[in-house]
Design a protein around this motif. Structure first.
Motif, PDB file in Angstrom:
ATOM      1  N   LEU A   1       0.833  -1.207   0.000  1.00 52.95           N
ATOM      2  CA  LEU A   1       0.000   0.000   0.000  1.00 52.95           C
ATOM      3  C   LEU A   1       0.867   1.257   0.000  1.00 52.95           C
ATOM      4  O   LEU A   1       0.516   2.260  -0.631  1.00 52.95           O
ATOM      5  N   GLY A   2       1.993   1.207   0.705  1.00 58.53           N
ATOM      6  CA  GLY A   2       2.916   2.340   0.705  1.00 58.53           C
ATOM      7  C   GLY A   2       3.491   2.582  -0.674  1.00 58.53           C
ATOM      8  O   GLY A   2       3.619   3.729  -1.117  1.00 58.53           O
ATOM      9  N   GLN A   3       3.844   1.508  -1.386  1.00 51.10           N
ATOM     10  CA  GLN A   3       4.346   1.641  -2.750  1.00 51.10           C
ATOM     11  C   GLN A   3       3.276   2.219  -3.664  1.00 51.10           C
ATOM     12  O   GLN A   3       3.547   3.088  -4.498  1.00 51.10           O
ATOM     13  N   GLU A   4       2.053   1.742  -3.507  1.00 49.55           N
ATOM     14  CA  GLU A   4       0.945   2.227  -4.333  1.00 49.55           C
ATOM     15  C   GLU A   4       0.696   3.712  -4.085  1.00 49.55           C
ATOM     16  O   GLU A   4       0.459   4.481  -5.018  1.00 49.55           O
ATOM     17  N   ALA A   5       0.766   4.123  -2.828  1.00 50.68           N
ATOM     18  CA  ALA A   5       0.561   5.535  -2.503  1.00 50.68           C
ATOM     19  C   ALA A   5       1.652   6.397  -3.112  1.00 50.68           C
ATOM     20  O   ALA A   5       1.386   7.498  -3.615  1.00 50.68           O
ATOM     21  N   LYS A   6       2.892   5.921  -3.096  1.00 52.86           N
ATOM     22  CA  LYS A   6       3.997   6.675  -3.703  1.00 52.86           C
ATOM     23  C   LYS A   6       3.802   6.799  -5.210  1.00 52.86           C
ATOM     24  O   LYS A   6       4.038   7.847  -5.796  1.00 52.86           O
ATOM     25  N   GLU A   7       3.360   5.707  -5.836  1.00 51.33           N
ATOM     26  CA  GLU A   7       3.134   5.728  -7.279  1.00 51.33           C
ATOM     27  C   GLU A   7       1.996   6.677  -7.643  1.00 51.33           C
ATOM     28  O   GLU A   7       2.063   7.392  -8.635  1.00 51.33           O
ATOM     29  N   LEU A   8       0.933   6.675  -6.830  1.00 49.90           N
ATOM     30  CA  LEU A   8      -0.199   7.555  -7.100  1.00 49.90           C
ATOM     31  C   LEU A   8       0.177   9.023  -6.894  1.00 49.90           C
ATOM     32  O   LEU A   8      -0.293   9.898  -7.621  1.00 49.90           O
ATOM     33  N   SER A   9       0.992   9.296  -5.891  1.00 54.21           N
ATOM     34  CA  SER A   9       1.383  10.694  -5.668  1.00 54.21           C
ATOM     35  C   SER A   9       2.324  11.176  -6.767  1.00 54.21           C
ATOM     36  O   SER A   9       2.327  12.347  -7.111  1.00 54.21           O
ATOM     37  N   ALA A  10       3.100  10.281  -7.340  1.00 52.80           N
ATOM     38  CA  ALA A  10       3.990  10.653  -8.441  1.00 52.80           C
ATOM     39  C   ALA A  10       3.221  10.736  -9.762  1.00 52.80           C
ATOM     40  O   ALA A  10       3.563  11.524 -10.631  1.00 52.80           O
ATOM     41  N   ALA A  11       2.165   9.954  -9.924  1.00 49.49           N
ATOM     42  CA  ALA A  11       1.408   9.903 -11.176  1.00 49.49           C
ATOM     43  C   ALA A  11       0.691  11.213 -11.494  1.00 49.49           C
ATOM     44  O   ALA A  11       0.731  11.651 -12.646  1.00 49.49           O
ATOM     45  N   PRO A  12       0.030  11.902 -10.550  1.00 47.89           N
ATOM     46  CA  PRO A  12      -0.638  13.157 -10.920  1.00 47.89           C
ATOM     47  C   PRO A  12       0.339  14.214 -11.417  1.00 47.89           C
ATOM     48  O   PRO A  12       0.011  15.009 -12.293  1.00 47.89           O
ATOM     49  N   ASP A  13       1.548  14.231 -10.896  1.00 50.13           N
ATOM     50  CA  ASP A  13       2.539  15.200 -11.369  1.00 50.13           C
ATOM     51  C   ASP A  13       2.885  14.936 -12.828  1.00 50.13           C
ATOM     52  O   ASP A  13       2.988  15.852 -13.625  1.00 50.13           O
ATOM     53  N   ALA A  14       3.038  13.674 -13.182  1.00 49.82           N
ATOM     54  CA  ALA A  14       3.380  13.326 -14.558  1.00 49.82           C
ATOM     55  C   ALA A  14       2.220  13.620 -15.508  1.00 49.82           C
ATOM     56  O   ALA A  14       2.424  14.119 -16.611  1.00 49.82           O
ATOM     57  N   SER A  15       1.005  13.323 -15.062  1.00 51.70           N
ATOM     58  CA  SER A  15      -0.155  13.576 -15.943  1.00 51.70           C
ATOM     59  C   SER A  15      -0.418  15.070 -16.084  1.00 51.70           C
ATOM     60  O   SER A  15      -0.836  15.540 -17.119  1.00 51.70           O
ATOM     61  N   ALA A  16      -0.152  15.854 -15.049  1.00 50.60           N
ATOM     62  CA  ALA A  16      -0.376  17.309 -15.111  1.00 50.60           C
ATOM     63  C   ALA A  16       0.620  17.931 -16.091  1.00 50.60           C
ATOM     64  O   ALA A  16       0.279  18.826 -16.864  1.00 50.60           O
ATOM     65  N   SER A  17       1.863  17.475 -16.048  1.00 45.10           N
ATOM     66  CA  SER A  17       2.854  18.031 -16.976  1.00 45.10           C
ATOM     67  C   SER A  17       2.567  17.610 -18.408  1.00 45.10           C
ATOM     68  O   SER A  17       2.860  18.323 -19.348  1.00 45.10           O
ATOM     69  N   GLY A  18       1.960  16.423 -18.581  1.00 47.79           N
ATOM     70  CA  GLY A  18       1.605  15.959 -19.921  1.00 47.79           C
ATOM     71  C   GLY A  18       0.494  16.784 -20.517  1.00 47.79           C
ATOM     72  O   GLY A  18       0.453  17.044 -21.716  1.00 47.79           O
ATOM     73  N   LYS A  19      -0.440  17.255 -19.732  1.00 45.88           N
ATOM     74  CA  LYS A  19      -1.547  18.071 -20.215  1.00 45.88           C
ATOM     75  C   LYS A  19      -1.079  19.465 -20.627  1.00 45.88           C
ATOM     76  O   LYS A  19      -1.610  20.055 -21.529  1.00 45.88           O
ATOM     77  N   GLU A  20      -0.088  19.982 -19.939  1.00 49.06           N
ATOM     78  CA  GLU A  20       0.396  21.334 -20.249  1.00 49.06           C
ATOM     79  C   GLU A  20       1.105  21.359 -21.588  1.00 49.06           C
ATOM     80  O   GLU A  20       1.093  22.364 -22.273  1.00 49.06           O
ATOM     81  N   GLU A  21       1.711  20.249 -21.984  1.00 45.90           N
ATOM     82  CA  GLU A  21       2.456  20.205 -23.237  1.00 45.90           C
ATOM     83  C   GLU A  21       1.518  20.234 -24.442  1.00 45.90           C
ATOM     84  O   GLU A  21       1.885  20.676 -25.509  1.00 45.90           O
ATOM     85  N   GLU A  22       0.293  19.738 -24.299  1.00 48.74           N
ATOM     86  CA  GLU A  22      -0.650  19.669 -25.417  1.00 48.74           C
ATOM     87  C   GLU A  22      -1.128  21.023 -25.721  1.00 48.74           C
ATOM     88  O   GLU A  22      -1.223  21.866 -26.296  1.00 48.74           O
TER      89      GLU A  22
END
Length: 130
Positions: A109-130
């Motif tokens: 669960l700790g690994q999943e939480a780390k992945e989820l907290s890192a995932a919104p940052d990556a998706s937010a930066s991907g939206k700005e590039e479009e």
């Protein structure tokens, strides 16, 4: 469904077994054995003791050793409960790995939480590039 008599005997056996194992492991430093639970068969002839052993790396060898010495442990148990029980049940020891299982779930669960907290940052930066 466990009867009241089974529950009382299970509690008595758990208490006395933990004391016997504590005295035996006092000689070997660094090993801790706790009796998680005891289940008694309906005819009171077999008691299954679930043990939590620390360190868990030595758990299997300690469990095999306890199984080999089950007769001696049963005799010691009989000496302690001779006024409460007429017949001491046969002992079967099992490894209780519920703590290791819970630790593994917490780690996942700790690994999943780390992945989820890192995932919104990556998706937010991907939206700005479009």
């Amino acid at each position: 469904m466990e009867t009241t008599r089974q529950a009382k005997i299970a509690r008595l056996l758990q208490k006395e077994l933990s004391e016997i194992l504590r005295l035996q492991t006092a000689k070997t430093h660094g090993i801790l054995i706790s009796v998680s639970s005891v289940r008694v068969s309906p005819d009171l002839s077999v008691a299954k003791a679930y043990l939590s052993i620390f360190p868990s790396a030595q758990a299997q060898t300690i469990l095999e050793n306890l199984t080999r010495n089950a007769r001696t442990i049963r005799y010691d148990l009989g000496q302690k409960v001779r006024f409460q029980l007429r017949k001491v049940p046969e002992l079967a020891f099992y490894l209780d790995d519920s703590l290791d299982y819970a630790e593994n779930i917490d780690r996942l669960l700790g690994q999943e939480a780390k992945e989820l907290s890192a995932a919104p940052d990556a998706s937010a930066s991907g939206k700005e590039e479009e």
